[in-house]
Scaffold this motif. Structure first.
Motif, PDB file in Angstrom:
ATOM      1  N   TYR A 285       0.818  -1.225   0.000  1.00 63.07           N
ATOM      2  CA  TYR A 285       0.000   0.000   0.000  1.00 63.07           C
ATOM      3  C   TYR A 285       0.841   1.260   0.000  1.00 63.07           C
ATOM      4  CZ  TYR A 285      -3.274   3.636   1.410  1.00 63.07           C
ATOM      5  OH  TYR A 285      -4.021   4.792   1.464  1.00 63.07           O
ATOM      6  N   ARG A 286       0.448   2.201  -0.863  1.00 60.69           N
ATOM      7  CA  ARG A 286       0.927   3.568  -0.800  1.00 60.69           C
ATOM      8  C   ARG A 286      -0.259   4.471  -1.104  1.00 60.69           C
ATOM      9  NH1 ARG A 286       6.205   4.268  -4.478  1.00 60.69           N
ATOM     10  NH2 ARG A 286       5.048   6.191  -4.867  1.00 60.69           N
ATOM     11  N   ALA A 287      -0.429   5.521  -0.311  1.00 62.81           N
ATOM     12  CA  ALA A 287      -1.604   6.380  -0.450  1.00 62.81           C
ATOM     13  C   ALA A 287      -1.701   6.995  -1.840  1.00 62.81           C
ATOM     14  CB  ALA A 287      -1.577   7.461   0.624  1.00 62.81           C
ATOM     15  N   ASP A 288      -0.559   7.311  -2.443  1.00 60.21           N
ATOM     16  CA  ASP A 288      -0.591   7.945  -3.760  1.00 60.21           C
ATOM     17  C   ASP A 288      -0.832   6.945  -4.889  1.00 60.21           C
ATOM     18  OD1 ASP A 288       1.861   6.698  -3.552  1.00 60.21           O
ATOM     19  OD2 ASP A 288       2.986   8.312  -4.512  1.00 60.21           O
ATOM     20  N   GLN A 289      -0.982   5.659  -4.546  1.00 60.74           N
ATOM     21  CA  GLN A 289      -1.251   4.632  -5.557  1.00 60.74           C
ATOM     22  C   GLN A 289      -2.647   4.032  -5.418  1.00 60.74           C
ATOM     23  OE1 GLN A 289       1.856   1.709  -5.135  1.00 60.74           O
ATOM     24  NE2 GLN A 289       3.403   2.955  -6.160  1.00 60.74           N
ATOM     25  N   GLU A 290      -3.537   4.694  -4.686  1.00 60.31           N
ATOM     26  CA  GLU A 290      -4.840   4.075  -4.441  1.00 60.31           C
ATOM     27  C   GLU A 290      -5.595   3.780  -5.732  1.00 60.31           C
ATOM     28  OE1 GLU A 290      -6.291   4.865   0.094  1.00 60.31           O
ATOM     29  OE2 GLU A 290      -7.511   5.616  -1.548  1.00 60.31           O
ATOM     30  N   ASP A 291      -5.595   4.697  -6.695  1.00 58.82           N
ATOM     31  CA  ASP A 291      -6.310   4.435  -7.943  1.00 58.82           C
ATOM     32  C   ASP A 291      -5.726   3.213  -8.652  1.00 58.82           C
ATOM     33  OD1 ASP A 291      -8.045   6.518  -7.564  1.00 58.82           O
ATOM     34  OD2 ASP A 291      -7.049   7.892  -8.955  1.00 58.82           O
TER      35      ASP A 291
END
Length: 355
Positions: free
Chosen positions: A145-151
């Motif tokens: 998980y990385r917040a900037d990779q949610e999409d």
């Protein structure tokens, strides 16, 4: 607007839809309430609906608690949700999780096996369903998980897991002794993610796709060659393994006629054109089977770490291949569903809906 809502499709006509308003569910002891926040729509979700009866996908989110009759089904989606209420220790309001979600505003789950990685939904109606779909991963402590990779995670994670396990099984079986691996529906996310994992590791990779998608598929750089379905006859007649993600009988027939006994493996991986392909293939690939094997081989943490490493390699490049189209609310969810169902989404486009 009602407290919550549910989007459903007719099981016998996936283009017929309904939107039902309702009240926010009241929790019983041992339950938690998730607010569905962000989901993706891909051909994978259409597959769940097409195979809803045969593979029991309709049973994950039954319509009866939501006032829907048996003719309606809730196609499962992948995405992020937030815990907004809980009666279970270790599952706290504000916790963000990734997992299998209904096309609805809320979901009641019965968390068990709660730990730092998340929990499993032990609701009675899900007890005999494939267990990987019952896991809800907490974003905290998730190595992928990385917040900037949610999409990207919403659109690709379940597909990439299938791709990762498919590539792993192919390599684990020494590429079936093939000199060439042929992947149909090569422009699809599942196919090119598998090709990304396999490229340069073994046999020559050939992508088959429709004429209109040949140029896009070539730009990906993860196939050694890309052909349209009409050019199957130009394939080299060498030991070949076919990884079929299209399910099109005509393509399989043409490949068998051209290659004869040089077709050493014929594996059905799924479908993107709504034609079930399992009966005519030599075998069917089911990701949870290979996942169970690798959990025994590597342990849960080892599998998670290998997946995370592969995902980060893929995520570093896939953003260049994708245009995210975002919508909001049930009306946009319905439109995205109809567009994907009707094959009206170009291969570069990924559909996200925020609730």
């Amino acid at each position: 607007m009602a407290d919550t809502w549910t989007f459903a499709v007719a099981r016998d006509d996936l283009a017929r839809t309904i939107l039902v308003d309702g009240a926010t569910p009241v929790l019983a002891d041992g339950e938690a309430l998730l607010r569905v926040d962000r989901v993706g729509l891909t051909a994978n979700n259409v597959t769940y609906a097409v195979l809803g009866e045969a593979m029991r996908y309709w049973e994950f989110f039954p319509g009866w608690p939501r006032g829907l009759g048996a003719e309606w089904g809730l196609p499962p989606l992948w995405g992020f949700a937030e815990v907004i209420a809980s009666t279970v220790a270790g599952v706290e309001a504000g916790q963000r999780v990734y997992g299998y979600l209904p096309p609805a505003g809320h979901l009641v789950v019965r968390p068990e096996r709660v730990d730092a990685t998340g929990f499993r939904d032990a609701s009675a109606h899900r007890a005999t369903l494939p267990s990987p779909y019952n896991a809800y991963r907490s974003t905290v402590g998730d190595p992928a998980y990385r917040a900037d990779q949610e999409d990207l995670l919403v659109l690709f994670r379940p597909l990439f897991f299938t791709s990762f396990m498919l590539a792993d099984q192919v390599a684990d079986n020494d590429y079936y002794g093939a000199e060439s691996l042929v992947l149909s529906s090569a422009s699809s996310k599942t196919a090119y993610a598998a090709a990304f994992e396999l490229h340069g590791r073994g046999p020559r990779l050939i992508g088959l796709t429709s004429p209109g998608n040949v140029d896009f598929t070539k730009t990906l750089g993860c196939y050694d060659d890309v052909l349209s379905y009409g050019d199957i006859g130009s394939l080299a007649v060498v030991p070949t393994a076919y990884l079929d993600l299209s399910g099109a009988p005509d393509n399989r027939a043409a490949l068998r006629q051209h290659l004869g006994d040089r077709l050493v493996r014929d594996v059905a991986v799924g479908l993107t054109n709504q034609i079930p392909n399992a009966d005519s293939a030599g075998e069917v690939f089911f990701a949870p089977v290979q996942m169970r094997k690798r959990r025994e081989d590597w342990g849960r943490d080892g599998l998670d770490q290998r997946f995370a490493e592969a995902w980060q390699r893929f995520a570093a490049v896939v953003g260049e291949w994708l245009d995210v189209r975002a919508g909001a609310g049930p009306a946009d969810l319905r439109q995205a569903w109809l567009d994907v169902l009707g094959g009206r989404t170009p291969p570069r486009e990924g559909r996200i809906v925020q609730f």
